[in-house]
Structures are given as C-alpha cells and as structure tokens.
Design an enzyme around this catalytic site. Sequence first.
Site, PDB file in Angstrom:
ATOM      1  N   ASP A 187       0.828  -1.193   0.000  1.00 22.52           N
ATOM      2  CA  ASP A 187       0.000   0.000   0.000  1.00 22.52           C
ATOM      3  C   ASP A 187       0.872   1.258   0.000  1.00 22.52           C
ATOM      4  OD1 ASP A 187      -2.387   1.447   0.050  1.00 22.52           O
ATOM      5  OD2 ASP A 187      -3.288   0.140   1.550  1.00 22.52           O
ATOM      6  N   ASP A 240     -10.804   2.169  -3.081  1.00 24.84           N
ATOM      7  CA  ASP A 240     -11.142   0.855  -2.536  1.00 24.84           C
ATOM      8  C   ASP A 240     -12.599   0.511  -2.828  1.00 24.84           C
ATOM      9  OD1 ASP A 240      -8.648   1.032  -1.406  1.00 24.84           O
ATOM     10  OD2 ASP A 240      -9.306   0.683   0.643  1.00 24.84           O
TER      11      ASP A 240
END
Length: 434
Positions: free
Chosen positions: A177, A248
Amino acid sequence: MSHPSVSRIGRTLAGLTAVTACSAGLLSATAPASAAPSPAPGARYESGYPNLAPTPPMGWNNWSYYQCGGLNEQVVLDNARALVRSGLAHRGYRTVTIDDCWMAKQRGPQGELVADTAKFPHGMAHVGQELHKMGLKFGIYEDVGTLTCGKYPGSLGHFEQDAKLFASWGVDYLKADGCNVPIPKGQTKEQAYRALYTQQSRALRATGRPITFSISAPAYFQFSGDALWHRVIKWSAELGNLWRGGADIAVQQSTPAAKWASISGNFRYNANLAELQRPGRWNDPDFLLVGDSGLSRDEMQSQMSLWAVMAAPLISSTDLGRLSPQAQSILGNREVIAVDQDPLGVQGHIVQQDGDAAVLSKPLRNGDRAIALFNGGSTARTLSIRAAAAGLPAADSYRLRDLVTGRNGRTARTLIARNVPPHATVLYRVRAER
C-alpha cells in the site's frame, strides 16, 4: 524533519461519494492517445519485474469483509479451507492474502516485523505452511511508507529486511500500500512514490523467491489528472505485476446501495484504462463482493462478468464459509472464469455506450470474442450491438453462448440482449461462422 503523510483512498465511505460523482458521466476519463504494444502471449519480460502473473491473479483477501477487527489466524485458515472444500481453489482461487493489521505495533529488537500474537498465535510462517499444505499460495500486506493505513509499521527504511523475512515465511504475493508516504523537500509526490516502490520491487527480486507484486501507487493519483495518473500506472507496470488503479471497493458494513455504487464506480474508472494494461500486467479494480453482501443476484453477477471481461484479478473478499449456492455458482462459473483467465491476456474495451449502458468486447485466444452488455440503469432495457461494431469479423452468422444461463443461439449480424434487468450484465461468448 517531518513530512506530510498521504492517507489511503477509500478506507472509509467518505470516498464513495467522490467516486460516484466522478463516474456520473459514464466512462468520462480519456485513455492515452497511444500505448506500448502488447507483447506476444506468454512472452517473458526482458526488463522490469519478472512476469509472475501470466493470467490475472485469483484468490481471497480478508479486507473488505473483515477489516482489522475481524482478522485472525482462524478466520484466514477457515476461509482457506472453504476455498478448497467448495472447489473454488480448483477453479483458480488459490492466493490467500492477509491484509492490514496482522502485525504488532512495534518492530522487534532487530528491527524485524513481528506478528500480533493475539491474532496469529502461531506466527506467519505457520500460516504460510498451512496454506501451502492445502495447495494454496500465501499473500501478505505491507506499506511502502512509514506506517500502514492502520498505523502499523511500514517498510520504509526496511525494504530488504522485510522482503527477506517474507521470503523466509514462504510468502508468494505482496500487496504494498501507499499510506503515510513522506514527500521529501524538493521532490514531487510522484517522485517520492516511485522511489519507494522501486526500492520495494528491487528488494523482492533480490530475495530470489518469486513473489507476485501488487502495487497500490496509482490509487493515490486517481484524482491528480489523467496524464499523471496514467504515467504512474505505466511505471507501476515496470515495477510489479498488477496495480490498484483507484478507490477501494466498499466494505461489508456499507449499505447494499453503497456497495453497488462502489462496484459501478470502480468498473467505470477501470474500463477506461484498457490501453494501459498488457498481458501479465493487470489493472486491478479491487475485490469481488460476491457473497454475504446484500447485493442482488444480478448485481453480483454483473461484477463477476464485468471483472472477467476486463481481465481483472478475481479476488474474493467475503465469508467463504457462508457462501450461498447462488454466490458459489457465480464465483465458480468455469466459463466466466475462462474469459478472465484467457491466455491472450487482453482487457476488454468499451465499444459502445448509451447513458448508463455499455458494451465491452474482449478478444480471446481461439478467435472468439467475449461481449458484455451492461445495463447500469434503474429500469430494464434491451441492449444490442452490430457484430462489426463489437469487433467481430464478417461472417455468414455468429454463434452466441450466454455464459451465465448456458443458452446457445445464433444471429446474422446483431447481438441482442432483451429486457436486461437493472444493474445486470449479459455475457456472451461469440464465434463467427462461415
């Protein structure tokens, strides 16, 4: 000197409204005028990261359904067993990835990452061993910044150490990430991200273990303008095997309406990135919500069909032990999976759009085409496209197979899907007949 950190896009529902608003004009973003040509199917990359994902990765990740609070060793291994028991592992869902919050808040005495023993009492190497015994692959999460999105230790300053540790645990897949990335004085945000992901990529290669590398950098540039966003995607394709392109997907606690808006929004941005994908380098619009989600059968089937025609990774995030027969049938549909995993490795392109409806066409290795007719609107409608407009060669007729219902048919020149329900997608495999 401290530097500002960058928060993860979409960790909360606050990002959903922006995504939906951005996507309100169907597929409004523009693809680059030109893209590098795709290599031949199965070609090996002579530069950049090794081609460890010749077809889109498939598997399971805990994040969307369980997030941090529901994550533990039993949850991971129970879902892994459900993959095997249900037959989904046999269909290709083989990589089990543990997302954020698996580790302790502090590194160990030698600077090493340490598993949270309350969540993983037997440690991460044990989890990897258990997954490998089941014939599955072991995926794990880290961050290239100072901290993960959940505020656990990031890999910045520890790339080689962490990569060696992951390799020693038998890790097969890393999702890296991009939260809490410091921007050094005199550098741009892009330069900072590229430098850190380059370090992570080199560290993984140096281990000698084949670790599929999922990059999240492009998600942090989704709203920075198309030119910059696309440039980040291009260098991500040199450093890893797949990349998260944008926001997301919604989490389990979201309402069904918010989940559908999230699926629709992620489809809309990802479908516009087809020119930036190439075989072995995959655009990733995030997890499949097929399962205990509150979505209708048509909505779940749409996500599966659209992800397949876009050659997207098929990574489930649900409680696999509670899959309904309906959800299992959608996830396990061999013919839809075959479209996603087709060795030609081409992402389907939009060939027609009309308001909330879109038609995508994906060439397949044997000369067939997968054609998805998607009704994103709120009322049923009939969708159609002429064979030539769908990219099919001239022919006397065309044989159609509905990959969801299994029905076969023929048409002379126009592909038609009648009375397609709201939020539904009809997925045909089409072959020209002379």
